[in-house]
Design a protein around this motif. Structure first.
Motif: not given
Ligand code: MLC
Length: 451
Positions: A171-185
């Motif tokens: 029941g935690c909060r999730l942030m899902l990204t489309e993929r891992f992108d090191h420039t946005q991490a």
């Protein structure tokens, strides 16, 4: 979404292929399928026609769900449903009252690259997903107050079984990204302020590239970094500790078993070791005759427990070969210390793990050998700072033909996932072989990555 799938006539036991980048429909489809008893078959979004065709032929699904953009990669012959359209219909559909509940029935068939070239579908029951989620949530102490940043692809069990099921159970909060992108991490960490992160070693190597002050700020808010799917080099663990102030928790899992062995949350997270068996998992190290060996002795790792898959889809031969008296043969070489920590020391097969994606050299070798200009090919692993390992091809030209590396690369790119494309094509007069004709990969010239 469940009522949409029912409306399309799907029945319990039918397979549904999902060829999608991370998106909300991916999660809705997974939940709808598990609720209706439909077998969920995720397909790696980097796969191309040959790889997708194999899964479609093997799994024989009722349909494949994708996006308008990715539909062009799907070979003809199977109904294509567009995820966005399903989502729109689902938004106004009445809720489905159906709930099929058979905990031992297959929830998913997950394709894992096979040693024989073609991948096999590991059948994972509802219980396997349940047991795994209960184990990781309790052992890694994930609470509803936690915030999970999930950048892993959902088509693999790391993202799906640990990420999505761990999120839902805790029941935690999730942030899902489309993929891992090191420039946005860095931005994601600073904005969302997660407390938990699941990653593959390549992601941790990328995170080491951030400014020390940014890393320090991220580390202050984090509670737990977990790594798996490929070996985490001890030096990455040490550097990460220095920069982020956290000891990454390394754990060991497989598509066939989900999570098996994990370093403890409280207690020593031993560099280089994968830790102690999770609750309900039995692990033993055995010799060539499948007899348990004493501690500190190297052998093959065997596993047993309710986390273990029930077999390979429509492959009784491969299923039988995968088990010995009820124990799953992992193919991994391991050693147990007297205080119970397991350390992996290599693999029995010549699997290459690049950025957390599994590559079986045999598959690329077979593809190259089918090209008219290639007489034979061997694919071996070369070390890579970021990806851990990368494949390199050694090729012998067919009589009268000449090899053009760029053409070979283009042929690979058109037919297989980008992570399988050899980093280099080394032309050889002949391949080193034993007297019995077996290729001796350790005698191939070492390929040096250009700086
Ligand atoms: C990578 N690429 C993707 C992608 N991930 N494309 C679309 N969607 C994705 N999710 C492509 C890029 O387009 C690029 O293609 C190439 O891969 C490398 O991308 P990059 O940006 O340079 O990435 P890099 O910094 O090297 O990081 C790669 C990575 C990726 C970490 C993002 O390797 C990854 O997501 N790995 C996770 C694998 C995983 O989840 N394994 C779990 C298996 S389950 P091109 O054409 O330019 O080369 C398992 C059991 C267990 O093993 O125990 O967990």
């Amino acid at each position: 979404m469940a009522s949409v799938l029912e409306g399309k006539g799907l029945l319990p036991g039918d397979r549904l292929c999902i060829y999608l980048p991370n998106c909300l429909e991916f999660i809705d489809l997974f939940l709808a399928a598990t609720r209706l008893g439909i077998i969920f078959v995720p397909v790696n979004i980097l796969y191309r026609d040959r790889e997708i065709r194999h899964i479609l032929t093997d799994a024989d699904p009722a349909a494949i769900v994708t996006t308008a953009e990715y539909a062009e990669h799907v070979p003809a012959g199977v109904p294509i449903w567009i995820a966005g359209e399903l989502g729109e219909t689902a938004a106004t559909a009445p809720p489905s009252a159906t709930r099929v509940s058979d905990p031992d029935a297959p929830a998913a068939v997950v394709y894992t690259s096979g040693t024989t070239g073609a991948s096999k579908g590991a059948i994972l029951s509802h219980n396997v997903f349940g047991v795994n989620a209960v184990n990781i949530v309790s052992c890694w102490r994930i609470k509803s107050e936690d915030r999970l940043l999930l950048t892993l692809p959902l088509f693999h069990v790391h993202g799906l079984a640990n990420g999505i099921c761990g999120w839902l159970l805790s029941g935690c909060r999730l942030m899902l990204t489309e993929r891992f992108d090191h420039t946005q991490a860095a931005g994601w960490f600073l904005d969302f302020q997660p407390t938990v992160f699941f990653g593959v070693p390549t992601m941790y190597v990328r995170l080491l590239e951030l400014e020390a002050s940014t890393a320090g700020e991220i580390g202050e808010r984090m509670r737990l970094f977990v790594s798996g799917s490929a070996p985490l080099p001890a030096q990455v663990l040490e550097e990460f500790r220095r920069l982020y102030g956290h000891t990454i928790l390394e754990r060991y899992g497989m598509s066939e078993t989900l999570m098996n062995i994990s370093n403890p949350y409280a207690g020593e997270r031993r560099p280089g070791a994968v830790g102690l068996p999770l609750p309900g998992v039995s692990a033993r190290v055995v010799d060539a005759e499948c007899r348990p060996v004493p501690d500190n002795t190297t052998g093959e790792l065997f596993l047993r427990g309710s986390n273990v898959f029930s077999g390979y889809w429509r492959r009784p031969d491969a299923t039988e070969a995968a088990f010995h008296e009820g124990w799953f043969r992992t193919g991994d070489i391991a050693v147990r210390s007297p205080d119970g920590y397991f350390t992996l020391q290599g693999r029995r097969s010549d699997l290459i793990i690049s950025g957390g994606f599994n590559i079986y050299p045999r598959e690329i070798e077979e593809f190259l050998a089918e090209l008219p200009e290639v007489a034979e090919a061997a694919v071996a692993s070369a070390p890579d700072k970021r990806r851990g390992e990368v494949p390199v091809a050694y090729v012998v030209a067919a009589p009268g033909a000449s090899i053009d590396a760029a053409a070979l690369e283009a042929a690979c790119r058109a037919h297989m996932a980008s992570f399988k494309i050899p980093r280099a094509f080394v032309v050889m007069e002949k391949l080193p072989r034993t007297a019995l004709g077996k290729i001796q990969k350790h005698l191939l010239p070492r390929w040096q990555q250009p700086e």
